[in-house]
Design a protein around this motif. Structure first.
Motif, PDB file in Angstrom:
ATOM      1  N   MET A   1      -3.281  -5.323  -9.461  1.00 44.35           N
ATOM      2  CA  MET A   1      -3.459  -3.884  -8.817  1.00 44.35           C
ATOM      3  C   MET A   1      -4.858  -3.564  -8.720  1.00 44.35           C
ATOM      4  SD  MET A   1      -0.600  -1.553 -11.149  1.00 44.35           S
ATOM      5  CE  MET A   1      -1.260  -2.223 -12.910  1.00 44.35           C
ATOM      6  N   ALA A   2      -5.261  -3.359  -7.421  1.00 39.15           N
ATOM      7  CA  ALA A   2      -6.548  -3.221  -7.109  1.00 39.15           C
ATOM      8  C   ALA A   2      -6.984  -2.001  -6.513  1.00 39.15           C
ATOM      9  CB  ALA A   2      -6.757  -4.309  -5.890  1.00 39.15           C
ATOM     10  N   LYS A   3      -8.406  -1.597  -6.339  1.00 38.49           N
ATOM     11  CA  LYS A   3      -8.561  -0.451  -5.499  1.00 38.49           C
ATOM     12  C   LYS A   3      -8.533  -0.558  -3.981  1.00 38.49           C
ATOM     13  CE  LYS A   3     -12.432   0.051  -8.914  1.00 38.49           C
ATOM     14  NZ  LYS A   3     -13.966   0.284  -9.125  1.00 38.49           N
TER      15      LYS A   3
ATOM     16  N   TRP B   1       3.168   1.182  -9.153  1.00 42.35           N
ATOM     17  CA  TRP B   1       3.069  -0.255  -8.981  1.00 42.35           C
ATOM     18  C   TRP B   1       3.710  -0.764 -10.520  1.00 42.35           C
ATOM     19  CZ3 TRP B   1       2.670   0.568  -4.513  1.00 42.35           C
ATOM     20  CH2 TRP B   1       1.537   1.199  -3.689  1.00 42.35           C
ATOM     21  N   ARG B   2       3.300  -0.043 -11.433  1.00 37.96           N
ATOM     22  CA  ARG B   2       3.894  -0.308 -12.813  1.00 37.96           C
ATOM     23  C   ARG B   2       5.223  -0.536 -12.857  1.00 37.96           C
ATOM     24  NH1 ARG B   2       0.471  -1.494 -16.717  1.00 37.96           N
ATOM     25  NH2 ARG B   2      -1.971  -0.838 -16.494  1.00 37.96           N
ATOM     26  N   LYS B   3       5.879   0.705 -12.331  1.00 40.66           N
ATOM     27  CA  LYS B   3       7.516   0.390 -12.154  1.00 40.66           C
ATOM     28  C   LYS B   3       8.055  -0.367 -11.356  1.00 40.66           C
ATOM     29  CE  LYS B   3       8.138   5.745 -12.714  1.00 40.66           C
ATOM     30  NZ  LYS B   3       8.683   6.868 -12.072  1.00 40.66           N
ATOM     31  N   ILE B   4       7.499  -1.002 -10.368  1.00 40.09           N
ATOM     32  CA  ILE B   4       7.899  -2.078  -9.480  1.00 40.09           C
ATOM     33  C   ILE B   4       7.808  -3.350 -10.406  1.00 40.09           C
ATOM     34  CG2 ILE B   4       7.542  -3.594  -7.699  1.00 40.09           C
ATOM     35  CD1 ILE B   4       6.449  -1.126  -5.973  1.00 40.09           C
ATOM     36  N   THR B   5       6.519  -3.606 -11.206  1.00 43.62           N
ATOM     37  CA  THR B   5       6.411  -4.981 -11.718  1.00 43.62           C
ATOM     38  C   THR B   5       7.373  -4.800 -13.051  1.00 43.62           C
ATOM     39  OG1 THR B   5       4.564  -3.742 -12.997  1.00 43.62           O
ATOM     40  CG2 THR B   5       4.399  -5.134 -10.825  1.00 43.62           C
ATOM     41  N   GLU B   6       7.642  -3.650 -13.530  1.00 40.57           N
ATOM     42  CA  GLU B   6       8.138  -3.556 -14.797  1.00 40.57           C
ATOM     43  C   GLU B   6       9.916  -4.155 -14.661  1.00 40.57           C
ATOM     44  OE1 GLU B   6       7.885   0.207 -16.304  1.00 40.57           O
ATOM     45  OE2 GLU B   6       5.555  -0.111 -17.090  1.00 40.57           O
TER      46      GLU B   6
ATOM     47  N   VAL C   1      -5.424   2.622  -6.454  1.00 49.71           N
ATOM     48  CA  VAL C   1      -5.262   2.776  -8.002  1.00 49.71           C
ATOM     49  C   VAL C   1      -4.556   4.380  -8.154  1.00 49.71           C
ATOM     50  CG1 VAL C   1      -7.075   1.405  -8.541  1.00 49.71           C
ATOM     51  CG2 VAL C   1      -7.499   4.053  -8.155  1.00 49.71           C
ATOM     52  N   GLY C   2      -4.597   5.301  -7.268  1.00 46.90           N
ATOM     53  CA  GLY C   2      -3.737   6.508  -7.453  1.00 46.90           C
ATOM     54  C   GLY C   2      -2.298   6.227  -7.545  1.00 46.90           C
TER      55      GLY C   2
ATOM     56  N   GLY D   1       0.805  -1.229  -0.176  1.00 46.68           N
ATOM     57  CA  GLY D   1      -0.124  -0.029   0.078  1.00 46.68           C
ATOM     58  C   GLY D   1       0.841   1.236   0.072  1.00 46.68           C
ATOM     59  N   MET D   2       0.192   2.340   0.138  1.00 49.15           N
ATOM     60  CA  MET D   2       0.830   3.524   0.222  1.00 49.15           C
ATOM     61  C   MET D   2       1.631   4.086   1.314  1.00 49.15           C
ATOM     62  SD  MET D   2      -0.891   7.442   0.156  1.00 49.15           S
ATOM     63  CE  MET D   2       0.260   8.843   0.505  1.00 49.15           C
ATOM     64  N   GLU D   3       1.139   3.919   2.475  1.00 49.80           N
ATOM     65  CA  GLU D   3       1.609   4.305   3.696  1.00 49.80           C
ATOM     66  C   GLU D   3       0.720   4.220   4.941  1.00 49.80           C
ATOM     67  OE1 GLU D   3       2.492   8.608   3.139  1.00 49.80           O
ATOM     68  OE2 GLU D   3       0.496   9.019   3.907  1.00 49.80           O
ATOM     69  N   GLU D   4       1.347   3.929   5.922  1.00 50.52           N
ATOM     70  CA  GLU D   4       0.890   3.384   7.205  1.00 50.52           C
ATOM     71  C   GLU D   4       0.150   4.997   7.792  1.00 50.52           C
ATOM     72  OE1 GLU D   4       2.110   1.099  11.311  1.00 50.52           O
ATOM     73  OE2 GLU D   4       3.554   2.350  10.254  1.00 50.52           O
TER      74      GLU D   4
END
Length: 244
Positions: free
Chosen positions: A216-218, A185-190, A179-180, A33-36
């Motif tokens: 990649m989920a909401k 997320w794409r950079k990690i998977t690439e 999703v924001g 996720g983004m952050e705690e």
């Protein structure tokens, strides 16, 4: 007094450079996720000091940490509820009811020797995107002067590090939520696979590399989502894992 309103800058920088989340890198199911979430200065300062007192771990045990914080609660946490539904569905469990979810949250989720890993894209707790307290007078660290400079300081290192950890440990599934932050997320998977994501009709994206299914989920607390949305993610993961 005034001194109580200052972070320990050395410790704060250590947190930024070291902390990634909770659970077990050897686990089969990772959630990123983004952050705690944090609250006011006192709450966030306590969080960072407890993390320090526990050993400044890269990833900690989520239950043990919150017990030391004095905030451990056996009631079902809204975000964790949905992540657990994904895991149980991916494991093809039946009768996913609230009691089973509660037991999983207490005994399994984010534990240091169990099957899940809960990682954060950014290392500092925050109440919201618009609520930034890591600036003067609380800290003199220049890269924390605003959220933009902080994210710029962190992001490439953390994308690289998280992708390295995924390649090293090859979990069965990695679920990115929010999703924001899809570009991140794409950079990690690439860095791991060149397989393209497919968009599922329920509204999430999925692909599979040689060893790992990526989703990649909401965000779990997004409006309008049903439990079935998360069960479908889990079932889709199970189907991808079963593919030859």
């Amino acid at each position: 007094m005034l001194g109580q309103d200052f972070f320990n800058d050395e410790l704060l920088k250590k947190r930024v450079d070291v902390f990634y989340g909770y659970g077990n890198y050897k686990g089969n199911y990772w959630f990123i996720g983004m952050e705690e979430r944090g609250e006011d200065f006192q709450d966030i300062n306590k969080r960072i000091n407890i993390w320090s007192n526990r050993g400044k771990y890269e990833i900690d045990d989520v239950a043990e940490y919150h017990i030391d914080m004095g905030t451990w609660d056996e009631r079902i946490q809204p975000t964790w509820n949905k992540l657990i539904r994904i895991v149980l569905s991916a494991k093809e469990k039946e009768n996913i009811d609230l009691e089973n979810i509660r037991k999983y949250q207490i005994n399994e989720l984010g534990r240091k020797d169990k099957e899940t890993c809960l990682l954060e894209l950014f290392p500092l707790p925050s109440r919201s995107l618009n609520d930034w307290i890591f600036n003067p007078p609380h800290t003199k660290l220049s890269f924390l002067s605003n959220r933009g400079t902080y994210e710029k300081y962190c992001i490439e290192k953390r994308i690289n590090y998280i992708s390295q950890r995924i390649k090293e440990h090859q979990p069965k599934a990695v679920v990115f939520y929010g999703v924001g932050y899809e570009p991140y997320w794409r950079k990690i998977t690439e860095k791991i696979t060149d397989v393209e994501f497919s968009r599922i009709s329920e509204g999430f994206l999925i692909c599979r590399s040689t060893k790992t299914v990526f989703v990649m989920a909401k965000h779990p607390v997004s409006r309008g989502l049903t439990n079935e949305y998360f069960h479908n993610i889990g079932r889709s993961i199970a189907a991808k894992i079963a593919e030859e």
